[in-house]
Scaffold this motif. Structure first.
Motif, PDB file in Angstrom:
ATOM      1  N   VAL A 142       0.713  -1.496  -0.053  1.00 31.33           N
ATOM      2  CA  VAL A 142       0.023   0.015  -0.027  1.00 31.33           C
ATOM      3  C   VAL A 142       1.021   1.065   0.053  1.00 31.33           C
ATOM      4  CG1 VAL A 142      -1.606  -1.786   1.380  1.00 31.33           C
ATOM      5  CG2 VAL A 142      -0.157   0.448   2.554  1.00 31.33           C
ATOM      6  N   ASP A 143       0.280   2.617  -0.493  1.00 37.03           N
ATOM      7  CA  ASP A 143       0.794   3.739  -0.621  1.00 37.03           C
ATOM      8  C   ASP A 143       0.361   4.713   0.401  1.00 37.03           C
ATOM      9  OD1 ASP A 143       1.829   6.287  -1.222  1.00 37.03           O
ATOM     10  OD2 ASP A 143       1.016   6.062  -3.487  1.00 37.03           O
ATOM     11  N   ARG A 144       0.720   5.336   1.380  1.00 35.57           N
ATOM     12  CA  ARG A 144       0.813   6.815   2.218  1.00 35.57           C
ATOM     13  C   ARG A 144       1.131   7.514   1.483  1.00 35.57           C
ATOM     14  NH1 ARG A 144      -1.017   5.493   8.335  1.00 35.57           N
ATOM     15  NH2 ARG A 144      -2.183   7.627   8.016  1.00 35.57           N
ATOM     16  N   ALA A 145       1.632   7.457   1.022  1.00 27.69           N
ATOM     17  CA  ALA A 145       2.383   8.863   0.045  1.00 27.69           C
ATOM     18  C   ALA A 145       2.225   9.343  -1.054  1.00 27.69           C
ATOM     19  CB  ALA A 145       4.170   8.045  -0.265  1.00 27.69           C
ATOM     20  N   PHE A 146       2.084   9.273  -2.092  1.00 32.68           N
ATOM     21  CA  PHE A 146       1.652   9.157  -3.331  1.00 32.68           C
ATOM     22  C   PHE A 146      -0.197   9.762  -3.529  1.00 32.68           C
ATOM     23  CE2 PHE A 146       5.613   8.429  -3.669  1.00 32.68           C
ATOM     24  CZ  PHE A 146       6.148   9.742  -3.872  1.00 32.68           C
ATOM     25  N   VAL A 147      -0.660   9.537  -2.033  1.00 33.27           N
ATOM     26  CA  VAL A 147      -1.970   9.768  -2.504  1.00 33.27           C
ATOM     27  C   VAL A 147      -2.684  11.283  -1.644  1.00 33.27           C
ATOM     28  CG1 VAL A 147      -2.814   7.118  -1.881  1.00 33.27           C
ATOM     29  CG2 VAL A 147      -1.976   8.796   0.176  1.00 33.27           C
ATOM     30  N   ALA A 148      -3.990  11.752  -2.112  1.00 31.12           N
ATOM     31  CA  ALA A 148      -4.772  12.868  -2.436  1.00 31.12           C
ATOM     32  C   ALA A 148      -4.821  13.789  -0.423  1.00 31.12           C
ATOM     33  CB  ALA A 148      -5.934  12.985  -2.298  1.00 31.12           C
ATOM     34  N   ASN A 149      -5.402  12.048   0.558  1.00 26.58           N
ATOM     35  CA  ASN A 149      -4.408  12.732   2.311  1.00 26.58           C
ATOM     36  C   ASN A 149      -4.101  11.366   2.714  1.00 26.58           C
ATOM     37  OD1 ASN A 149      -5.175  12.965   4.592  1.00 26.58           O
ATOM     38  ND2 ASN A 149      -7.638  12.843   4.370  1.00 26.58           N
ATOM     39  N   ARG A 150      -3.109  12.162   2.834  1.00 28.63           N
ATOM     40  CA  ARG A 150      -1.850  10.530   3.121  1.00 28.63           C
ATOM     41  C   ARG A 150      -2.081  10.164   4.364  1.00 28.63           C
ATOM     42  NH1 ARG A 150       1.905  14.619   1.139  1.00 28.63           N
ATOM     43  NH2 ARG A 150       3.001  16.092   2.934  1.00 28.63           N
ATOM     44  N   GLN A 151      -3.325  11.226   5.451  1.00 24.75           N
ATOM     45  CA  GLN A 151      -3.100  10.869   6.874  1.00 24.75           C
ATOM     46  C   GLN A 151      -4.170  10.128   6.761  1.00 24.75           C
ATOM     47  OE1 GLN A 151      -1.415  12.568   9.357  1.00 24.75           O
ATOM     48  NE2 GLN A 151      -0.167  13.352   7.827  1.00 24.75           N
ATOM     49  N   LYS A 152      -5.206   9.986   5.982  1.00 22.08           N
ATOM     50  CA  LYS A 152      -6.209   8.849   5.933  1.00 22.08           C
ATOM     51  C   LYS A 152      -6.483   7.954   5.407  1.00 22.08           C
ATOM     52  CE  LYS A 152      -8.839  12.342   8.539  1.00 22.08           C
ATOM     53  NZ  LYS A 152      -9.760  13.298   9.497  1.00 22.08           N
ATOM     54  N   GLN A 153      -6.154   8.399   3.879  1.00 21.45           N
ATOM     55  CA  GLN A 153      -6.448   7.253   2.951  1.00 21.45           C
ATOM     56  C   GLN A 153      -4.786   5.997   2.824  1.00 21.45           C
ATOM     57  OE1 GLN A 153      -6.657   9.874  -0.590  1.00 21.45           O
ATOM     58  NE2 GLN A 153      -8.762   9.310  -0.427  1.00 21.45           N
ATOM     59  N   ALA A 154      -5.006   5.372   2.350  1.00 17.03           N
ATOM     60  CA  ALA A 154      -3.715   4.514   1.588  1.00 17.03           C
ATOM     61  C   ALA A 154      -4.580   3.564   0.472  1.00 17.03           C
ATOM     62  CB  ALA A 154      -3.412   3.408   2.364  1.00 17.03           C
ATOM     63  N   GLN A 155      -3.213   3.787  -0.788  1.00 13.73           N
ATOM     64  CA  GLN A 155      -3.836   3.498  -1.959  1.00 13.73           C
ATOM     65  C   GLN A 155      -3.378   1.414  -2.483  1.00 13.73           C
ATOM     66  OE1 GLN A 155      -5.497   5.006  -5.462  1.00 13.73           O
ATOM     67  NE2 GLN A 155      -4.991   2.073  -5.303  1.00 13.73           N
ATOM     68  N   GLU A 156      -3.929   0.771  -2.621  1.00  8.97           N
ATOM     69  CA  GLU A 156      -3.513  -0.095  -2.335  1.00  8.97           C
ATOM     70  C   GLU A 156      -3.171  -0.395  -3.777  1.00  8.97           C
ATOM     71  OE1 GLU A 156      -5.229  -5.211  -3.817  1.00  8.97           O
ATOM     72  OE2 GLU A 156      -6.756  -3.357  -2.162  1.00  8.97           O
ATOM     73  N   LEU A 157      -1.330  -1.344  -4.122  1.00  9.62           N
ATOM     74  CA  LEU A 157      -1.317  -0.996  -4.913  1.00  9.62           C
ATOM     75  C   LEU A 157      -0.577  -2.514  -5.662  1.00  9.62           C
ATOM     76  CD1 LEU A 157       2.238   0.909  -3.686  1.00  9.62           C
ATOM     77  CD2 LEU A 157       0.405   1.140  -5.423  1.00  9.62           C
ATOM     78  N   ALA A 158      -0.136  -3.635  -4.254  1.00  9.62           N
ATOM     79  CA  ALA A 158      -0.332  -5.046  -5.388  1.00  9.62           C
ATOM     80  C   ALA A 158      -0.232  -5.667  -4.389  1.00  9.62           C
ATOM     81  CB  ALA A 158       1.125  -4.777  -6.201  1.00  9.62           C
ATOM     82  N   GLU A 159      -0.393  -7.122  -4.561  1.00  8.78           N
ATOM     83  CA  GLU A 159      -0.176  -8.174  -2.915  1.00  8.78           C
ATOM     84  C   GLU A 159       0.730  -8.901  -2.995  1.00  8.78           C
ATOM     85  OE1 GLU A 159      -3.333 -11.142  -4.150  1.00  8.78           O
ATOM     86  OE2 GLU A 159      -4.827  -9.408  -4.355  1.00  8.78           O
ATOM     87  N   VAL A 160       0.956  -8.984  -2.108  1.00  6.04           N
ATOM     88  CA  VAL A 160       3.071  -9.887  -1.740  1.00  6.04           C
ATOM     89  C   VAL A 160       2.722 -11.008  -2.953  1.00  6.04           C
ATOM     90  CG1 VAL A 160       3.775 -11.195  -0.347  1.00  6.04           C
ATOM     91  CG2 VAL A 160       3.059  -9.219   0.218  1.00  6.04           C
ATOM     92  N   SER A 161       2.004 -11.649  -2.950  1.00  2.87           N
ATOM     93  CA  SER A 161       2.265 -13.091  -4.089  1.00  2.87           C
ATOM     94  C   SER A 161       2.490 -12.654  -5.273  1.00  2.87           C
ATOM     95  CB  SER A 161       0.666 -13.443  -4.095  1.00  2.87           C
ATOM     96  OG  SER A 161       0.006 -12.720  -4.547  1.00  2.87           O
ATOM     97  N   ASP A 162       1.788 -10.802  -5.504  1.00  2.77           N
ATOM     98  CA  ASP A 162       2.497 -10.421  -6.935  1.00  2.77           C
ATOM     99  C   ASP A 162       4.175 -10.759  -7.208  1.00  2.77           C
ATOM    100  OD1 ASP A 162      -0.436 -10.635  -8.177  1.00  2.77           O
ATOM    101  OD2 ASP A 162      -0.380  -8.337  -6.880  1.00  2.77           O
ATOM    102  N   VAL A 163       4.802 -10.317  -6.259  1.00  4.79           N
ATOM    103  CA  VAL A 163       6.212  -9.983  -5.986  1.00  4.79           C
ATOM    104  C   VAL A 163       7.100 -11.271  -6.076  1.00  4.79           C
ATOM    105  CG1 VAL A 163       8.325  -9.354  -4.251  1.00  4.79           C
ATOM    106  CG2 VAL A 163       6.196  -8.210  -4.488  1.00  4.79           C
ATOM    107  N   ASN A 164       7.924 -11.446  -6.897  1.00  4.76           N
ATOM    108  CA  ASN A 164       8.337 -12.509  -7.267  1.00  4.76           C
ATOM    109  C   ASN A 164      10.285 -12.729  -7.303  1.00  4.76           C
ATOM    110  OD1 ASN A 164       9.554 -14.927  -8.436  1.00  4.76           O
ATOM    111  ND2 ASN A 164       8.778 -14.325 -10.561  1.00  4.76           N
TER     112      ASN A 164
END
Length: 479
Positions: A267-289
């Motif tokens: 998840v991303d809490r840096a490049f979102v509109a409200n990083r104090q309260k929002q988090a953006q899902e990026l990928a699942e751990v299983s997507d990492v190889n």
């Protein structure tokens, strides 16, 4: 003396070294109208072929077998990575007032007005994987990009080539950063810091300072490792452009201005509109190889740089899914009799070996080689509870054996008193004898390979061949 690339026509420039960096540097300098002398300490078949290629350009002289003497009339040195600052050539240059640029510095100065921005990565371990992940993410976003730099693709060839790029994913070593004072990346990341190449830099402080150069002048983001406070210290010390942000990555729950992991979701809490309260899902751990902890950290760092460049979340996911790791990096070779055999020959120092050992629960560890001045007590203490057994190979295996005796005396150790290439087959057989079903036999040497092999790739190839022999029941002649 102060020089710029516009001043090089008619100047006498010395290039230190041939190879992937030196040959493009000599060609570029000759193209600028400089008179070029290349010096190289090694005089071999490959070097002679490269020398003939360069001298055919005209205006280029190559001196093989002499890398110490400053050619008469030299007004600038352009060096390839690896040449120590304490080399006689550079000491003579300093005495004569001759400036030294690295090949990265030359590439940076040669960029055109419409040059693509650089997203730059350094660190003791994980650089190549992170840069290749970053390139995969950028490509998934539809951007024209390339993974370049210390990854084996000359920045000079890219900068002077005709291919139009939107952005470059750039791997930089501490050697390259040392000689690149003008570099100003769009965003940069230091993945981690651990003692390495101290014989080149002279001290850990000097090594860290050179790594920290990647943050100088950053425009958008300085990406650091929350678990490694020294990387954040480098961000604090950097002189960046107004508005540039410090962005952390962590394997835990991220705070504001961080990327991290929540319930197996990146998840991303840096490049979102409200990083104090929002988090953006990026990928699942299983997507990492592979989804080993250190590789998840690499993925988060790559995602942070991509997000700093404005890449959408879906591209992070799609890029990570498309990414395939290079060989010899926590590479699963085969399962034999219920035992997994994993090749991490690229783990050439203790920091990389620790990350590899942390990825498995019960391990028979194959270790050893050239220690490069490293000590192994901390590594053994941290990993002792995971070790089912250890097989030691290589010139400096005794150093690891002594650390095991001090901190893991109950772990069975096989000391193979040989440094021939056939020792790897014997090591795999001994490891198979120590292993139980469910265990992992892990080649993570924590040492360089040159005492036994040409490079870590050949070491890994030997391990894989021995594992395949074991699986098929073949026994090599050197048993």
């Amino acid at each position: 003396m102060t020089l710029d690339v516009s001043d090089l026509a008619g100047r006498h420039v010395t290039v230190a070294g041939l190879g992937v960096s030196g040959v493009p540097a000599a060609r570029a300098l000759r193209g600028l109208g400089a008179t070029v002398t290349v010096v190289n300490g090694v005089d071999g078949e490959r070097q002679r072929a490269e020398a003939a290629e360069l001298e055919a350009l005209g205006g280029v002289t190559v001196r093989l077998g002499d890398g110490d003497t400053l050619p008469q009339g030299t007004e600038l040195i352009v060096t390839t990575p690896g040449w120590k600052p304490s080399s006689p050539l550079f000491l003579a240059a300093a005495e004569a007032g001759v400036p030294v640029w690295g090949d990265v510095e030359l590439a940076w100065r040669l960029r055109g007005a419409d040059a693509p921005p650089w997203l730059a990565v350094t660190g003791t371990n994980g650089k190549t994987t992170t840069v290749r992940m970053l390139a995969a993410i950028l490509e998934a976003a539809g951007l024209r990009t390339a993974a370049v730099g210390n990854i084996g693709v000359s920045l000079l060839d890219v900068v002077l080539g005709d291919e139009p790029y939107d952005v470059l994913a750039v791997e930089l070593s501490s050697y390259q950063l040392h000689w690149a004072p003008s570099l100003r990346a769009h965003s940069g990341a230091v993945l981690n810091l651990a003692p390495d190449h101290l014989d080149w830099h002279g001290s850990m402080a000097a090594y860290a300072a050179d790594k920290g150069r990647i943050y100088e002048g950053n425009q958008v983001a300085c990406v650091y490792n929350v678990a490694d406070p020294a990387t954040e210290d480098l961000v604090r010390a950097a002189d960046v452009e107004e508005g540039c942000r410090a962005i952390g990555f962590t394997l835990g729950t991220p705070g504001p201005s961080q990327l991290g992991v929540v319930e197996n979701i990146l998840v991303d809490r840096a490049f979102v509109a409200n990083r104090q309260k929002q988090a953006q899902e990026l990928a699942e751990v299983s997507d990492v190889n592979p989804p080993a902890p250190h590789n998840i950290a690499n993925a988060l760092a790559a995602a942070a740089l991509a997000r700093a460049f404005g890449v959408p979340p879906t591209a992070v996911r799609d890029g990570l899914r498309a990414f395939r790791p290079d060989p010899h990096r926590v590479e699963h070779v085969a399962d034999v009799a219920g035992v997994a055999y994993v090749d991490d020959s690229k783990a050439t120092n203790t920091h990389a070996a620790q990350a590899s050992l942390d990825s498995f629960e019960h391990i028979v560890w194959i270790a050893g080689g050239l220690a490069k001045g490293a000590t192994f007590d901390e590594l053994v203490v941290a990993s002792a509870k995971r070790l089912r057994g250890v097989v030691l190979i290589g010139a400096d295996r005794a150093l690891i054996g002594e650390a095991l005796a001090r901190h893991a005396a109950d772990v069975p150790v096989v000391d193979l008193d040989r440094t021939d290439t056939g020792a790897m087959a014997a090591a795999v057989r001994e490891a198979a004898r120590l292993a139980r079903p469910g265990d992992t036999v892990l080649l993570a040497p924590a040492c360089a390979s040159m005492d036994m092999f040409v490079n870590y790739n050949k070491r890994g190839d030997a391990f894989a061949a021995a594992v395949h022999d074991l699986a098929s029941g073949r026994v090599p002649d050197d048993q």
